[in-house]
Enzyme design. Structure first.
Site, PDB file in Angstrom:
ATOM      1  N   LYS A   1      21.505  -2.422 108.696  1.00 49.05           N
ATOM      2  CA  LYS A   1      22.166  -2.172 107.408  1.00 49.05           C
ATOM      3  C   LYS A   1      22.060  -3.339 106.421  1.00 49.05           C
ATOM      4  O   LYS A   1      22.062  -3.138 105.214  1.00 49.05           O
ATOM      5  CB  LYS A   1      23.635  -1.819 107.643  1.00 49.05           C
ATOM      6  CG  LYS A   1      23.813  -0.540 108.448  1.00 49.05           C
ATOM      7  CD  LYS A   1      24.536   0.517 107.684  1.00 49.05           C
ATOM      8  CE  LYS A   1      24.391   1.909 108.238  1.00 49.05           C
ATOM      9  NZ  LYS A   1      24.632   2.064 109.675  1.00 49.05           N
TER      10      LYS A   1
ATOM     11  N   GLU B   1      30.920   2.731 100.717  1.00 46.65           N
ATOM     12  CA  GLU B   1      31.601   3.632 101.639  1.00 46.65           C
ATOM     13  C   GLU B   1      31.236   3.200 103.047  1.00 46.65           C
ATOM     14  O   GLU B   1      30.215   2.548 103.260  1.00 46.65           O
ATOM     15  CB  GLU B   1      31.134   5.070 101.421  1.00 46.65           C
ATOM     16  CG  GLU B   1      29.823   5.453 102.130  1.00 46.65           C
ATOM     17  CD  GLU B   1      28.591   4.710 101.615  1.00 46.65           C
ATOM     18  OE1 GLU B   1      28.605   4.279 100.451  1.00 46.65           O
ATOM     19  OE2 GLU B   1      27.622   4.563 102.378  1.00 46.65           O
TER      20      GLU B   1
ATOM     21  N   SER C   1      18.061   0.146 116.203  1.00 44.14           N
ATOM     22  CA  SER C   1      18.735  -0.081 114.918  1.00 44.14           C
ATOM     23  C   SER C   1      19.930  -1.016 114.983  1.00 44.14           C
ATOM     24  O   SER C   1      20.294  -1.633 113.985  1.00 44.14           O
ATOM     25  CB  SER C   1      19.158   1.264 114.313  1.00 44.14           C
ATOM     26  OG  SER C   1      19.959   1.995 115.227  1.00 44.14           O
TER      27      SER C   1
END
Ligand SMILES: *Cc1c(COP(=O)(O)O)cnc(C)c1O
Length: 394
Positions: free
Chosen positions: A88, A110, A376
């Site tokens: 991220k 968010e 990830s």
């Protein structure tokens, strides 16, 4: 309707289904992105942060023991080693630098599980921006440690009490807040939403695949992998990995979504398993909804995959037949989680565990093949979920 300069659609998916009041902000964002991409000052600053703050390039690791066990030549792209523990940060760093360039003082974001909220809070602290994170009440309850992390990093966490009180509702609230706050930038966390977000988010994550391709060629001394494999929530880590391999038809692309605990509506978050074309959060894509357009509830063991829509570029890649989307359920993800821990000494995020679990189940189809799997994130955040489920086995 628009004077956007970049393509707004991926095939018949994507677009910009946003309220009129948001259009100036979306146009401004696209213009800033185009300028920034062409500005060596911007790209070198992003590369510096990615390297010295984030820890890029992340390694490509040949998982030899698991390869032997499964009969597959398995390579892991280690986004779990990026600062804050997941991919991220790539997007958060890129968008926060863009926001700074646009003179914004405040970031709205968010978050569902909290990983994107933590990445946003992190880059805001780094760059001296104010950070407000919208999060559903239910998620605040079940993701306490990430809420505390965001607060320690100086972010304000806004509790969202509407709808199911989870990620979908947090996105609604953040979009609403953005409309009335032109000094803010909305730092959207996946390859979703109205144009230009899917394009921008994919661009900032494409470093994953670019590195992986270069590293694979160097380290394996071979040609290209046979398969690039990644889990798909909104689709940002997967598109980041896939993009570099798109022109190479010999590389199969497979995204794995959350099969949850069954194929009935509400029991999974697999958009290719009962989703239909519709519009959610500003773009046309595959959405889990009923015949009246009501959004269905979703379930997954991993909060990061628990979302009813998928990024429009994936819907199009599937349509074109260039990528395939498959399902791994909660139990398969748990099996993948355990296997990587025991054979390689890495506890993966439950999201990434879906890709591992899928490969574990389908290893027979990939014997001797070279597989690059997008790892990830890391699994520390998931121990509270995993430990009670494994019981004595753990
Ligand atoms: C958020 C998250 C995902 C899912 O999001 P995508 O946009 O589909 O990548 C996957 N893995 C981890 C570790 C995450 O934090």
């Amino acid at each position: 309707m628009s004077s956007f300069q970049l393509p707004t659609h991926f095939g018949r998916f994507g677009g910009c289904y946003a309220p009129e009041t948001l259009m100036p902000a979306l146009l401004e964002l696209e213009a800033a992105f185009i300028e920034a991409q062409a500005d060596p000052g911007f790209t070198s600053e992003l590369a510096r942060l990615a390297r010295d703050f984030g820890g890029r390039p992340t390694p490509l690791f040949q998982a030899q023991r698991l390869s032997n066990e499964w009969g597959v030549d398995l390579w892991l792209k280690r986004e779990d080693l990026l600062h804050t523990g997941a991919h991220k940060l790539n997007n958060a760093m890129g968008q926060a630098l863009l926001a700074q360039r646009m003179g914004k003082k405040r970031i709205l974001a968010e978050t569902g599980a909290g990983q994107h909220g933590v990445a946003s809070a992190t880059v805001c602290a780094l760059l001296g921006l104010e950070c407000v994170v919208y999060m559903g009440e239910v998620d605040i309850e079940r993701q306490r440690p990430n809420v505390e992390r965001m607060r320690l990093l100086g972010a304000r966490v806004e509790s969202v009490a509407s709808g199911q009180r989870t990620l979908k509702d947090a996105v609604n609230e953040a979009l609403r807040a953005w409309v009335s706050d032109p000094d803010a930038h909305y730092l959207l966390g996946s390859a979703l939403g109205p144009h230009p977000f899917p394009t921008i988010v994919a661009a900032f994550h494409s470093v994953i695949g670019e590195e992986a391709k270069r590293q694979f060629l160097e380290q394996s001394g071979m040609e290209l992998p046979d398969l690039a494999l990644a889990c798909v929530g909104g689709g940002s880590n997967a598109i980041g990995l896939f993009r570099a391999f798109l022109p190479h038809q010999q590389v199969a692309l497979i995204g794995v979504e959350a099969g949850g605990r069954g194929s009935q509506p509400g029991e999974h978050a697999a958009r290719w398993l009962g989703g239909r074309e519709g519009v959610l959060h500003g773009c046309r894509t595959l959405v889990l909804s009923d015949e009246h357009g009501q959004i269905q509830g979703t379930h997954s063991i991993s909060a990061g995959l628990d979302y009813p829509a998928v990024g429009p570029e994936h819907a199009d890649l599937s349509d074109q037949g260039r990528a395939r989307y498959e399902v791994a359920g909660d139990a398969e993800a748990l099996a993948g989680f355990q296997a990587l821990g025991r054979f390689e000494g890495i506890l993966p995020a439950l999201e990434s565990s879906h890709a591992l679990g899928w490969l574990m189940t389908h290893q027979g189809d990939w014997q001797g093949k070279r597989v690059v799997l997008g790892l990830s994130g890391r699994g520390d955040k998931d121990l509270v979920t995993v430990l009670p489920l494994l019981g004595d086995e753990a």
